[in-house]
Design a protein around this motif. Structure first.
Motif, PDB file in Angstrom:
ATOM      1  N   TYR A 208      -4.019  -1.994  -5.195  1.00 21.65           N
ATOM      2  CA  TYR A 208      -2.465  -2.707  -4.642  1.00 21.65           C
ATOM      3  C   TYR A 208      -2.682  -3.731  -3.855  1.00 21.65           C
ATOM      4  O   TYR A 208      -2.325  -3.767  -2.677  1.00 21.65           O
TER       5      TYR A 208
ATOM      6  N   VAL B 288      -6.006   2.740  -4.285  1.00 21.51           N
ATOM      7  CA  VAL B 288      -4.623   2.406  -3.977  1.00 21.51           C
ATOM      8  C   VAL B 288      -5.201   1.100  -3.242  1.00 21.51           C
ATOM      9  O   VAL B 288      -4.758   0.001  -3.374  1.00 21.51           O
ATOM     10  N   ASN B 289      -6.401   1.323  -2.459  1.00 19.79           N
ATOM     11  CA  ASN B 289      -6.679   0.284  -1.553  1.00 19.79           C
ATOM     12  C   ASN B 289      -7.175  -0.788  -2.198  1.00 19.79           C
ATOM     13  O   ASN B 289      -7.126  -1.988  -2.059  1.00 19.79           O
TER      14      ASN B 289
ATOM     15  N   VAL C  70       1.327   6.112  -7.419  1.00 16.69           N
ATOM     16  CA  VAL C  70      -0.080   6.997  -7.839  1.00 16.69           C
ATOM     17  C   VAL C  70      -0.091   8.324  -7.357  1.00 16.69           C
ATOM     18  O   VAL C  70      -0.687   9.252  -7.938  1.00 16.69           O
TER      19      VAL C  70
ATOM     20  N   VAL D  95      -2.045  -3.379 -12.395  1.00 17.48           N
ATOM     21  CA  VAL D  95      -1.709  -1.982 -11.970  1.00 17.48           C
ATOM     22  C   VAL D  95      -0.767  -1.224 -12.876  1.00 17.48           C
ATOM     23  O   VAL D  95      -0.803  -0.094 -12.914  1.00 17.48           O
TER      24      VAL D  95
ATOM     25  N   VAL E 224      -0.732  10.100  -4.599  1.00 19.57           N
ATOM     26  CA  VAL E 224      -2.270  10.039  -3.904  1.00 19.57           C
ATOM     27  C   VAL E 224      -2.291  11.636  -3.599  1.00 19.57           C
ATOM     28  O   VAL E 224      -1.380  12.171  -2.818  1.00 19.57           O
TER      29      VAL E 224
ATOM     30  N   SER F  50     -10.608   3.298   3.185  1.00 21.87           N
ATOM     31  CA  SER F  50      -9.580   4.409   3.002  1.00 21.87           C
ATOM     32  C   SER F  50      -9.870   5.690   3.846  1.00 21.87           C
ATOM     33  O   SER F  50      -8.683   6.502   4.141  1.00 21.87           O
TER      34      SER F  50
ATOM     35  N   ASP G 179      -7.778   8.851  -4.668  1.00 25.07           N
ATOM     36  CA  ASP G 179      -6.685   8.165  -5.031  1.00 25.07           C
ATOM     37  C   ASP G 179      -6.465   7.112  -3.959  1.00 25.07           C
ATOM     38  O   ASP G 179      -6.024   6.087  -4.377  1.00 25.07           O
TER      39      ASP G 179
ATOM     40  N   ALA H 108       0.695  -1.267   0.114  1.00 24.76           N
ATOM     41  CA  ALA H 108      -0.088   0.071   0.086  1.00 24.76           C
ATOM     42  C   ALA H 108       0.893   1.220   0.102  1.00 24.76           C
ATOM     43  O   ALA H 108       0.538   2.147  -0.691  1.00 24.76           O
TER      44      ALA H 108
ATOM     45  N   GLY I 273       1.883   1.862  -3.414  1.00 25.78           N
ATOM     46  CA  GLY I 273       1.044   2.236  -4.270  1.00 25.78           C
ATOM     47  C   GLY I 273       0.750   3.963  -3.993  1.00 25.78           C
ATOM     48  O   GLY I 273       0.349   4.539  -4.884  1.00 25.78           O
ATOM     49  N   CYS I 274       0.941   4.173  -2.704  1.00 28.12           N
ATOM     50  CA  CYS I 274       0.658   5.635  -2.493  1.00 28.12           C
ATOM     51  C   CYS I 274       1.763   6.647  -3.108  1.00 28.12           C
ATOM     52  O   CYS I 274       1.340   7.754  -3.554  1.00 28.12           O
TER      53      CYS I 274
END
Length: 889
Positions: A622, A618-619, A607, A632, A609, A752, A614, A600, A603-604
């Motif tokens: 990812y 990600v939640n 991306v 992805v 975020v 999230s 966003d 995660a 991912g943040c």
């Protein structure tokens, strides 16, 4: 025609002993033209409902029973346990057996195993609670057989007479596995003695096969399972004699003389003729809920309308009309499905939580319901976040939707106790499986195999299996064992019983009483009584599940809010630039819910975020399946060039544009199908069919047929929308591929938002957040990680001090720091810390030793004599907690 059927059968629910799937057993005996099947697992009825359904599907009669552990006198803790087979043949008998099984698991009865004694049976009979139950005297380890083997025929006769007086039907059970038991006894001799005794006493005889697996060829696998379970050589653990499988009538007939077999046929015929066992809750599904109010629909409607009208966040720019329409639609579905009482039930205990200031939130698809939001069951406005009610509930649903609640972990027991005081609830039981992961070649089954081999082989282990790390390595070293492990991995091997982490079942007396249908079992490790049947079986019988999961992050959130001096989270802005900049850095182990794991956090960062939306992406995106499948990468690539994304049609573009042509959420596909013309009531069934095609376990030919039907339906809808064959192929590839990774948007949104709120508090109220974080993880493996994170954030951590510290971590406002709590010091338990805090402050070390009871705060008795501290006092000194008393580390 043969009347014979198996009356002594163990399934997967005879842990580490039976290994047969109940459905497979029913199919086999039906194929053998046997008219019925009994189930007699060790000390439990966990497979009862599965047996009943499987027998009905195969048009044979079910006899639900158990092999009870029986002693002559429970007060004698050294009394030897013996077996006794009890089989219900009527509905009343099933209910009586349920009560008897529960009794054997109660704490005063349980002694290593669930126990009954002769007095229990006599008392149950006197109360009329043994009607409809047939008693079989048991296998070689039965009360009667053991008396005979030990030369006490008179004792065997006395036991039989007691059983005769207690039960309306008693059968002398005989088994012949051609086993030699030693001391001059073998099965042939024992069968002869028991049959002679039965004739002498005028009792019927019944022949049985002590079945532990389906096919004769599986004996080798059974031996291996026992080796793995008990860490002993297979030859030593193998059952004596020939096979213990689910045999044909003709095969078993050959093991007995004609006279015994004729008597057994007559006994089986009696059971068949007297069978009237019907479990009505399983014949036709209907759920039951305790009555909360006389008119639940009227009260639910009034409650929701009142909440809607009083909600200050709803009503700007004419929005209230939209909310009113959505509410009316949801209430209409709830009324048509008859589920208002269920919502009132959940509202009852959620409302109690709110009164007690306990943070609670529903996860999963419930976040798509405006009704749930207005009742405070969820904390997410489904219209604001574009969440779909149809994913949660449609008019075709016959079972209540799952409203799974997360509760502060330290307050979960309070909620459970409230429910126990108001309703009759029981925690749901579960069974831990032995299995392995074919991809990695590891898992519980492989690990336990290696552990067993290490004990068996001793010094030889290193040179034979020392380099084996997984099943693929074992393929080279010992291919036969590797083959057998794979076969065992495909079987339902149950290691032990346990309690479901979150699930409870609620009774609805007098219409649907839990005690009548669901026996309970004791989980000794936690001293908890749980249902013997697992979750799906309990729900199939019309009982409603309540899901209550303790969530540490909610406790952290509440403690942080208390320190900040705020109530609720509505005041937290959802567009805080500092919070998103922090998340973009991709730190791990930050204490931020759902965002601190490596995947995660990555991912943040990738991306970048910049909004809660966003974070929701990600939640959902990812996760291992999405990353491994390349979706992805596709999402990130399309996001950089949104103009280059192509869509099969305008409908697909409408719903996939926000995620750049990659379906991230289940709801997106459902919305596409709805706009293509699929009726709302078919949406969830479509999703289930497509996801079922890709399920790792439980997939069948029937599921394949359902999948193909839905595939054709999809293609026709696309064709009706004017799509070309090429576009349809592209669209189907998109939808089918989605099944491998599609995530629930409602669930992702709820989690999230909670994660964002915690991140906001971390960045904007760092002292309060990290103090709460450390306090709520004290004593856990996470505490050290969060100490490190707290320091990384530039926050000073002060040592514990017996004159200043509390029980747990706390804020030291004077020093703009966080001070360690006494209970976080290794060797200083909660009770000890309480005593120290209670008696503080102290003027000197002597004062502390004098005023703190030595039984709690140990290690000060030699201080006056030689200035030596031991025990707890030494731990306090070594951690700097005594420095204010002049005692250095």
């Amino acid at each position: 025609m043969t009347y014979f059927f198996h009356t002594h059968v163990h399934s997967e629910f005879s842990c580490l002993d039976g290994m047969a799937d109940i459905s497979r057993m029913a199919e086999k005996v039906a194929s053998l033209k046997q008219p019925a099947l009994a189930l007699t697992d060790h000390g439990n009825m966990s497979g009862a409902f599965q047996l009943y359904k499987a027998c009905k599907e195969n048009d044979i009669l079910p006899f639900i029973g158990l092999e009870a552990y029986v002693v002559l006198d429970r007060s004698d803790k050294k009394a030897k346990r013996n077996h006794l087979s009890l089989i219900s043949f009527t509905t009343e008998g099933y209910k009586n057996l349920t009560k008897l099984s529960t009794l054997s698991h109660e704490r005063d009865h349980y002694h290593y195993k669930p126990l009954l004694d002769i007095n229990d049976l006599v008392e149950a009979s006197a109360q009329g609670n043994l009607k409809g139950i047939a008693c079989l005297t048991g296998c070689y380890f039965g009360l009667v057989s053991q008396a005979v083997v030990h030369g006490d025929t008179k004792k065997a006769e006395r036991i039989i007479k007691i059983l005769q007086e207690a039960f309306e039907k008693v059968f002398v059970e005989v088994q012949n596995h051609k086993a030699d038991h030693g001391d001059g006894w073998n099965d042939d001799k024992l069968v002869h003695e028991l049959f002679t005794m039965a004739n002498w006493l005028g009792l019927p005889t019944i022949a049985s096969q002590d079945s532990h697996y389906c096919d004769k060829e599986e004996k080798d696998l059974h031996n291996m399972m026992r080796m793995i379970a008990y860490s002993a050589d297979e030859k030593d653990l193998a059952y004596p004699g020939h096979s213990y499988h689910l045999s044909s009538s003709s095969w078993l007939k050959q093991q007995f003389n004609p006279e015994v077999w004729r008597a057994s046929e007559e006994s089986c015929k009696w059971l068949l003729d007297n069978h009237s066992l019907e479990l009505e809750p399983l014949n036709k599904y209907k759920y039951f809920i305790p009555a909360i109010t006389k008119n639940p629909m009227k009260q639910l409607t009034a409650l929701c309308n009142a909440k809607l009208n009083s909600n200050y966040r709803i009503g700007k720019d004419g929005e209230k009309i939209v909310y009113q329409e959505r509410l009316a639609d949801e209430l209409s579905v709830i009324e048509q499905t008859g589920m208002a009482n269920y919502f009132m039930l959940v509202n009852d205990y959620v409302g109690w939580c709110q009164e007690q200031n306990i943070l609670v939130m529903a996860r999963g698809s419930a976040a798509g319901s405006l009704v749930c939001y207005l009742l405070g069951i969820t904390q997410v406005d489904p219209l604001e976040w574009n969440l779909m009610f149809e994913r949660f509930l449609t008019i075709d649903r016959t079972r209540p939707p799952d409203i799974d609640l997360d509760i502060e972990d330290v307050r979960r027991d309070d909620v459970v106790n409230y429910l126990k005081g108001r309703y009759e609830i029981t925690q749901i039981g579960t069974y831990n499986r032995l299995s392995f992961d074919e991809e990695t070649g590891r898992g519980g089954l492989f690990v336990q195999y290696m552990s067993a081999k290490r004990k068996i082989l001793g010094d030889k282990f290193a040179r034979t299996l020392g380099r084996v790390q997984n099943l693929h390595d074992l393929d080279v070293v010992n291919p036969n064992d590797a083959r057998r492990l794979r076969l065992l991995g495909d079987m339902p091997l149950r290691r032990s019983a346990g309690a479901h982490a979150a699930g409870f079942v609620i009774s609805a007396p007098p219409l649907h009483n839990l005690k009548d249908w669901i026996p309970k079992m004791l989980i000794p490790s936690s001293d908890t009584m749980v249902t013997q049947m697992m979750m799906d079986d309990v729900e199939d019988a019309g009982f409603v599940k309540i899901d209550l999961l303790g969530l540490r992050s909610l406790t952290t959130l509440r403690r942080c809010l208390e320190m900040v001096g705020k109530t609720g989270t509505e005041w937290i802005p959802l567009h805080d630039e500092k919070t998103f900049k922090f998340l973009q850095r991709g730190y791990t182990d930050t204490g931020v819910f759902q965002m601190e794991g490596w995947t995660a956090a990555r991912g943040c960062k990738e991306v970048a975020v910049n909004s809660v939306k966003d974070l929701i992406l990600v939640n959902a995106l990812y996760r291992p399946a999405t990353i491994n499948s390349g979706y992805v990468s596709k999402f990130l690539k399309n996001r950089q060039n949104p103009d280059g994304v192509t869509y099969p049609s305008e409908i697909f573009k409408k719903h996939l544009k926000e995620t750049f042509g990659v379906p991230c959420f289940q709801e997106q596909v459902l919305e596409i199908m709805r706009d293509l013309g699929m009726p709302v009531v078919e949406l969830n069934a479509f999703l289930k069919a497509v996801k079922g095609k890709h399920a790792v376990a439980g997939y069948s030919e029937d599921a394949n047929e359902v999948f193909e039907r839905n595939k054709e339906k999809f293609k026709q809808l696309c064709k009706n929308d004017g799509m070309s064959s090429k576009q349809i192929t592209s669209a189907w590839k998109l939808v089918e591929g989605f099944a491998a990774y599609g995530f629930n948007r409602s669930h992702a949104t709820a989690y999230s938002i909670l994660g964002y709120q915690l991140a906001y508090l971390k960045i904007n109220y760092p002292l309060e957040f990290h103090s709460a974080l450390l306090e709520t993880t004290v004593g856990s493996h996470k505490e050290k990680q969060y100490e490190k994170e707290t320091r990384r954030m530039g926050i000073k951590i002060l040592s514990a001090d017996v004159n200043v510290s509390g029980m747990s971590w706390s804020i030291d406002r004077k020093n703009n720091a966080i001070r360690r709590g006494l209970s976080s010091i290794k060797g200083v338990g909660k009770n000890c810390a309480e005593v120290i805090v209670e008696h503080a402050p102290y003027s000197s070390i002597e004062d502390m030793i004098k005023r703190c009871p030595a039984r709690n705060v140990t290690g000060g008795k030699n201080w006056d004599k030689d200035k030596v501290l031991t025990g707890v006092m030494k731990q306090l000194r070594d951690n700097g907690a005594l420095e204010s008393l002049g005692i250095k580390r």
